[in-house]
Design an enzyme around this catalytic site. Structure first.
Site, PDB file in Angstrom:
ATOM      1  N   ASN A  13       0.876  -1.171   0.000  1.00 21.50           N
ATOM      2  CA  ASN A  13       0.000   0.000   0.000  1.00 21.50           C
ATOM      3  C   ASN A  13       0.913   1.220   0.000  1.00 21.50           C
ATOM      4  O   ASN A  13       1.502   1.547   1.028  1.00 21.50           O
ATOM      5  CB  ASN A  13      -0.902  -0.026   1.245  1.00 21.50           C
ATOM      6  CG  ASN A  13      -1.763   1.237   1.349  1.00 21.50           C
ATOM      7  OD1 ASN A  13      -1.759   2.074   0.455  1.00 21.50           O
ATOM      8  ND2 ASN A  13      -2.487   1.365   2.449  1.00 21.50           N
ATOM      9  N   LYS A  15       0.100   4.223  -0.244  1.00 24.33           N
ATOM     10  CA  LYS A  15      -0.559   5.404   0.340  1.00 24.33           C
ATOM     11  C   LYS A  15      -0.349   6.616  -0.584  1.00 24.33           C
ATOM     12  O   LYS A  15      -0.301   6.432  -1.791  1.00 24.33           O
ATOM     13  CB  LYS A  15      -0.077   5.621   1.777  1.00 24.33           C
ATOM     14  CG  LYS A  15      -0.242   4.326   2.611  1.00 24.33           C
ATOM     15  CD  LYS A  15      -0.127   4.511   4.084  1.00 24.33           C
ATOM     16  CE  LYS A  15      -0.346   3.166   4.789  1.00 24.33           C
ATOM     17  NZ  LYS A  15      -0.332   3.270   6.238  1.00 24.33           N
ATOM     18  N   HIS A 100      -9.754   1.186   4.637  1.00 23.88           N
ATOM     19  CA  HIS A 100      -8.505   1.349   5.394  1.00 23.88           C
ATOM     20  C   HIS A 100      -8.761   2.276   6.585  1.00 23.88           C
ATOM     21  O   HIS A 100      -9.552   3.225   6.483  1.00 23.88           O
ATOM     22  CB  HIS A 100      -7.428   1.931   4.472  1.00 23.88           C
ATOM     23  CG  HIS A 100      -6.062   1.875   5.086  1.00 23.88           C
ATOM     24  ND1 HIS A 100      -5.651   2.768   6.049  1.00 23.88           N
ATOM     25  CD2 HIS A 100      -5.038   1.008   4.912  1.00 23.88           C
ATOM     26  CE1 HIS A 100      -4.408   2.460   6.430  1.00 23.88           C
ATOM     27  NE2 HIS A 100      -4.015   1.394   5.755  1.00 23.88           N
ATOM     28  N   GLU A 102      -7.136   4.633   7.781  1.00 25.07           N
ATOM     29  CA  GLU A 102      -6.879   6.057   7.509  1.00 25.07           C
ATOM     30  C   GLU A 102      -8.097   6.696   6.839  1.00 25.07           C
ATOM     31  O   GLU A 102      -8.412   7.859   7.081  1.00 25.07           O
ATOM     32  CB  GLU A 102      -5.610   6.214   6.654  1.00 25.07           C
ATOM     33  CG  GLU A 102      -4.366   5.965   7.505  1.00 25.07           C
ATOM     34  CD  GLU A 102      -3.156   5.452   6.762  1.00 25.07           C
ATOM     35  OE1 GLU A 102      -3.115   5.516   5.521  1.00 25.07           O
ATOM     36  OE2 GLU A 102      -2.218   4.962   7.435  1.00 25.07           O
ATOM     37  N   GLU A 172      -5.585  -5.068  10.269  1.00 27.95           N
ATOM     38  CA  GLU A 172      -4.592  -4.024  10.507  1.00 27.95           C
ATOM     39  C   GLU A 172      -4.895  -3.319  11.826  1.00 27.95           C
ATOM     40  O   GLU A 172      -5.721  -2.381  11.860  1.00 27.95           O
ATOM     41  CB  GLU A 172      -4.624  -2.992   9.371  1.00 27.95           C
ATOM     42  CG  GLU A 172      -4.301  -3.560   8.008  1.00 27.95           C
ATOM     43  CD  GLU A 172      -3.698  -2.505   7.085  1.00 27.95           C
ATOM     44  OE1 GLU A 172      -2.629  -2.786   6.536  1.00 27.95           O
ATOM     45  OE2 GLU A 172      -4.252  -1.412   6.952  1.00 27.95           O
ATOM     46  N   GLY A 178       2.235   2.306  10.778  1.00 25.70           N
ATOM     47  CA  GLY A 178       3.176   3.414  10.660  1.00 25.70           C
ATOM     48  C   GLY A 178       3.864   3.779  11.955  1.00 25.70           C
ATOM     49  O   GLY A 178       4.481   4.830  12.062  1.00 25.70           O
ATOM     50  N   SER A 218       3.178  -2.155  10.227  1.00 25.97           N
ATOM     51  CA  SER A 218       4.626  -2.218  10.441  1.00 25.97           C
ATOM     52  C   SER A 218       5.223  -3.573  10.071  1.00 25.97           C
ATOM     53  O   SER A 218       6.205  -4.002  10.683  1.00 25.97           O
ATOM     54  CB  SER A 218       4.989  -1.824  11.872  1.00 25.97           C
ATOM     55  OG  SER A 218       4.580  -0.489  12.121  1.00 25.97           O
TER      56      SER A 218
HETATM   57  P1  13P Z   1       2.801   0.384   7.632  1.00 26.18           P
HETATM   58  O1  13P Z   1       3.327  -0.910   7.050  1.00 26.18           O
HETATM   59  O2  13P Z   1       3.543   1.586   7.142  1.00 26.18           O
HETATM   60  O3  13P Z   1       2.665   0.304   9.101  1.00 26.18           O
HETATM   61  O4  13P Z   1       1.312   0.565   7.037  1.00 26.18           O
HETATM   62  C1  13P Z   1       0.449  -0.492   7.121  1.00 26.18           C
HETATM   63  C2  13P Z   1      -0.764  -0.162   6.347  1.00 26.18           C
HETATM   64  O5  13P Z   1      -1.504   0.735   6.689  1.00 26.18           O
HETATM   65  C3  13P Z   1      -1.011  -0.924   5.118  1.00 26.18           C
HETATM   66  O6  13P Z   1      -2.269  -0.681   4.609  1.00 26.18           O
END
Ligand code: 13P
Length: 259
Positions: A13, A15, A100, A102, A172, A178, A218
């Site tokens: 991803n 982002k 997601h 976010e 997740e 993150g 992560s």
């Molecule tokens: P990270 O791997 O940067 O923690 O992000 C995970 C994520 O949100 C994947 O969709």
């Protein structure tokens, strides 16, 4: 992983990172590091809308799939700024991340809108990657299972038996995204096993065995092997580490342990 029943999937991803102009050099760096990967897993890159087309072209002939990170629940019409599933499919996307955290936290997505988007994605057809996960507060108060179960049930309302095996679930935990904090392999496994039990209740045990459940939060080249060795973790949804082709290749190669 359980490669007898389920497809292993390693999805990146990106982002809101990367430019379309960087897709080719990313593909040139990644492909030589993952020879024969399609024998053990599907690799997917969920790029920003503006880079999906470039990703499809950069990986042409290399069996890496492209995906989006969101889509509209509507088919077409007066929805300024939105992108439909059909438009994604038209430029070569095969997957789409839905719900997601976010998007739930920053853009007001609800279980209801997530459900509409899952149904719309299946209709195109695209493979939805449905994201679920609890906050730190929820984990600490012991309600992870309730939260995640409700997210799954609401997101999958009206998804028929005939379609469910095309859905990918990504667990997740929000507190692991993150932050550099990963769920322990045991905790991640426990929740993924509970997710499979919820799916078995909603559908049946045999169908639930066929649904790929990914872990995200992560995941990196150091912790991937241990997470992927868990019986109910069928792959990863990788944020930060997927931006680096060397790290992402190591994660893809770590999935080979299932073979
Ligand atoms: P990270 O791997 O940067 O923690 O992000 C995970 C994520 O949100 C994947 O969709």
């Amino acid at each position: 992983m359980n490669i007898k029943y389920r497809q292993t999937i390693i999805a990146g991803n990106w982002k809101m990172n990367t430019l379309a102009s960087g897709a080719k050099s990313y593909a040139n760096a990644l492909c030589p590091l993952i020879p024969g990967f399609y024998a053990w897993c599907n690799v997917v890159i969920c790029a920003p809308f503006t880079s999906i087309h470039a990703v499809v072209h950069a990986f042409k002939g290399n069996k890496v799939s492209a995906g989006a990170q969101n889509m509209s629940e509507h088919k077409s019409g007066a929805y300024t700024g939105e992108v439909s599933g059909e438009q994604l499919r038209d430029i070569g996307a095969e997957y789409v991340i839905i719900g997601h955290s976010e998007r739930r936290q920053l853009y007001g997505e609800t279980d209801e809108s997530v459900n509409s988007k899952i149904l719309a994605a299946l209709e195109v057809p695209l493979h939805p990657i449905l994201c679920v996960g609890e906050s730190l507060e929820e984990r600490e108060s012991g309600v992870t299972t309730n939260i995640v179960s409700a997210q799954i049930k609401n997101a999958l309302a009206s998804v028929p038996d005939s379609e469910i095996s095309r859905v990918v679930v990504a667990y997740e935990p929000i507190w692991a995204i993150g932050t550099g904090k990963t769920a322990s392999p045991e905790d991640a496994q426990d929740t993924c096993r509970e997710i499979r039990a919820v799916l078995a209740n909603l559908y049946d045990a045999e169908l639930a065995q066929r649904i790929s459940i990914l872990y995200g939060g992560s995941m990196n080249e150091k912790n991937a092997a241990e997470l992927l060795a868990q019986p109910d973790i069928d792959g990863g949804l990788v944020g930060g580490a997927s931006l680096n082709p060397t790290a992402f290749a190591e994660i893809i190669n770590a999935a080979k342990g299932g073979l």
